[in-house]
Design an enzyme around this catalytic site. Structure first.
Site, PDB file in Angstrom:
ATOM      1  N   ASN A   1       0.828  -1.175  -0.042  1.00 46.11           N
ATOM      2  CA  ASN A   1      -0.037   0.056  -0.027  1.00 46.11           C
ATOM      3  C   ASN A   1       0.877   1.250  -0.034  1.00 46.11           C
ATOM      4  O   ASN A   1       2.038   1.104   0.487  1.00 46.11           O
ATOM      5  CB  ASN A   1      -0.962  -0.044   1.200  1.00 46.11           C
ATOM      6  CG  ASN A   1      -1.841   1.113   1.355  1.00 46.11           C
ATOM      7  OD1 ASN A   1      -2.329   1.530   0.221  1.00 46.11           O
ATOM      8  ND2 ASN A   1      -1.696   2.050   2.518  1.00 46.11           N
TER       9      ASN A   1
ATOM     10  N   ASP B   1      -2.850   0.668   7.733  1.00 46.00           N
ATOM     11  CA  ASP B   1      -1.298   1.112   7.594  1.00 46.00           C
ATOM     12  C   ASP B   1      -0.334   0.739   8.752  1.00 46.00           C
ATOM     13  O   ASP B   1       0.143   1.552   9.206  1.00 46.00           O
ATOM     14  CB  ASP B   1      -1.451   2.968   8.058  1.00 46.00           C
ATOM     15  CG  ASP B   1      -2.634   3.583   6.932  1.00 46.00           C
ATOM     16  OD1 ASP B   1      -2.623   3.038   5.602  1.00 46.00           O
ATOM     17  OD2 ASP B   1      -3.319   4.398   7.333  1.00 46.00           O
TER      18      ASP B   1
ATOM     19  N   SER C   1       4.957   6.783   2.268  1.00 51.32           N
ATOM     20  CA  SER C   1       5.413   5.559   2.817  1.00 51.32           C
ATOM     21  C   SER C   1       4.803   4.392   1.970  1.00 51.32           C
ATOM     22  O   SER C   1       3.699   4.198   1.603  1.00 51.32           O
ATOM     23  CB  SER C   1       5.067   5.278   4.231  1.00 51.32           C
ATOM     24  OG  SER C   1       5.494   6.139   4.895  1.00 51.32           O
TER      25      SER C   1
ATOM     26  N   HIS D   1       0.940   5.172   1.156  1.00 46.65           N
ATOM     27  CA  HIS D   1       0.350   5.958   2.187  1.00 46.65           C
ATOM     28  C   HIS D   1       1.102   7.518   2.139  1.00 46.65           C
ATOM     29  O   HIS D   1       2.035   7.520   2.168  1.00 46.65           O
ATOM     30  CB  HIS D   1       0.256   5.588   3.405  1.00 46.65           C
ATOM     31  CG  HIS D   1      -0.428   6.263   4.756  1.00 46.65           C
ATOM     32  ND1 HIS D   1      -1.781   6.219   4.841  1.00 46.65           N
ATOM     33  CD2 HIS D   1       0.323   7.209   5.561  1.00 46.65           C
ATOM     34  CE1 HIS D   1      -2.103   7.195   5.878  1.00 46.65           C
ATOM     35  NE2 HIS D   1      -0.999   7.621   6.327  1.00 46.65           N
TER      36      HIS D   1
HETATM   37  C1  GRF Z   1      -2.455   8.867  -2.499  1.00 49.36           C
HETATM   38  O1  GRF Z   1      -2.138   9.856  -1.839  1.00 49.36           O
HETATM   39  C2  GRF Z   1      -2.093   7.545  -1.701  1.00 49.36           C
HETATM   40  O2  GRF Z   1      -1.026   7.815  -0.884  1.00 49.36           O
HETATM   41  C3  GRF Z   1      -3.441   7.291  -0.956  1.00 49.36           C
HETATM   42  O3  GRF Z   1      -4.521   7.798  -1.747  1.00 49.36           O
HETATM   43  C4  GRF Z   1      -3.851   8.641  -2.708  1.00 49.36           C
HETATM   44  C5  GRF Z   1      -4.242   8.309  -4.139  1.00 49.36           C
HETATM   45  O4  GRF Z   1      -3.851   8.836  -5.237  1.00 49.36           O
HETATM   46  N1  GRF Z   1      -3.442   6.216  -0.379  1.00 49.36           N
HETATM   47  P1  GRF Z   1      -4.097   8.343  -6.470  1.00 49.36           P
HETATM   48  O5  GRF Z   1      -5.503   8.035  -6.733  1.00 49.36           O
HETATM   49  O6  GRF Z   1      -3.126   7.444  -7.006  1.00 49.36           O
HETATM   50  O7  GRF Z   1      -4.192   9.695  -7.514  1.00 49.36           O
END
Ligand code: GRF
Length: 204
Positions: free
Chosen positions: A109, A152, A143, A111
């Site tokens: 994932n 997370d 991260s 984050h």
């Molecule tokens: C990103 O900031 C990611 O870290 C979080 O959700 C957002 C997704 O953005 N989990 P995108 O859909 O890839 O533009």
């Protein structure tokens, strides 16, 4: 040598999916995005994947009202496409136990903050960046972590720092972190694809 087969889950914009897909087109790339799932039929990420002829599926509580059925459908889609690494990139749902059992620990994932700070339930999108601004921290950044059964909490395998500027708003900080995500995620996937062994800290 065959390329690492990556399956991606998205909910909304899909800019990380696009970054991964673009990186996969580089001559040196050792991975390819072979399947994309979204819980949101109107997700721009899903539309992008369709346009680029990646196998896609909309799988959600609407298509599969039972959580167990939905989990099985997600698992089956990725198995059908011989996915080896699953990436949740802006996927706003938890993966179910069948999918986790099938693919763990090869589920990542991304984050938008430096975990273990600013993670957990409720810490998503602008809530994360607001919390960082409120904390007075002078660095933030994405991260990449292994997905476990909570939000997370899985082992962090890579981070990229960006400055938090005095004049930052949630929007300016979010944009800077997102740009860093687009660098970090493809790098991590390429490293895994080229057989770098990631050090997983298994301490509690
Ligand atoms: C990103 O900031 C990611 O870290 C979080 O959700 C957002 C997704 O953005 N989990 P995108 O859909 O890839 O533009």
């Amino acid at each position: 040598m065959p390329k690492l087969r990556v399956g991606v889950l998205v909910s909304h914009n899909g800019s990380n999916l696009r970054a991964l897909h673009r990186a996969a087109a580089e001559p040196a790339a050792r991975f390819e995005v072979v399947a994309v799932i979204s819980n949101n039929s109107g997700s721009p990420g899903l539309a992008y994947a369709r346009e680029h002829r990646i196998a896609t599926r909309h799988l959600s509580g609407k298509t599969h009202p039972g959580p167990d059925q939905l989990d099985e459908a997600i698992r089956a889609m990725f198995v059908e496409h011989s996915v080896e690494l699953v990436v949740t990139a802006g996927y706003m749902k938890k993966l179910g136990p069948r999918t986790r059992k099938q693919f763990a620990p090869n589920i990542l994932n991304i984050h938008p903050a430096l975990l273990p700070r600013f993670g957990g339930p409720g810490m998503y999108a602008n809530h994360v960046h607001q919390a960082v601004l409120d904390s007075g921290d002078t660095v933030s950044g994405p991260s990449v972590h292994i997905v476990d059964d909570e939000y997370d909490t899985g082992a962090v395998i890579a981070q990229l720092e960006v400055p938090v500027l005095a004049a930052d708003t949630v929007d300016t900080l979010a944009a800077r972190v997102l740009t860093a995500e687009h660098t970090l995620l493809p790098l991590v996937v390429q490293q895994i694809a080229t057989g770098h062994h990631l050090y997983l800290d298994s301490r509690p």
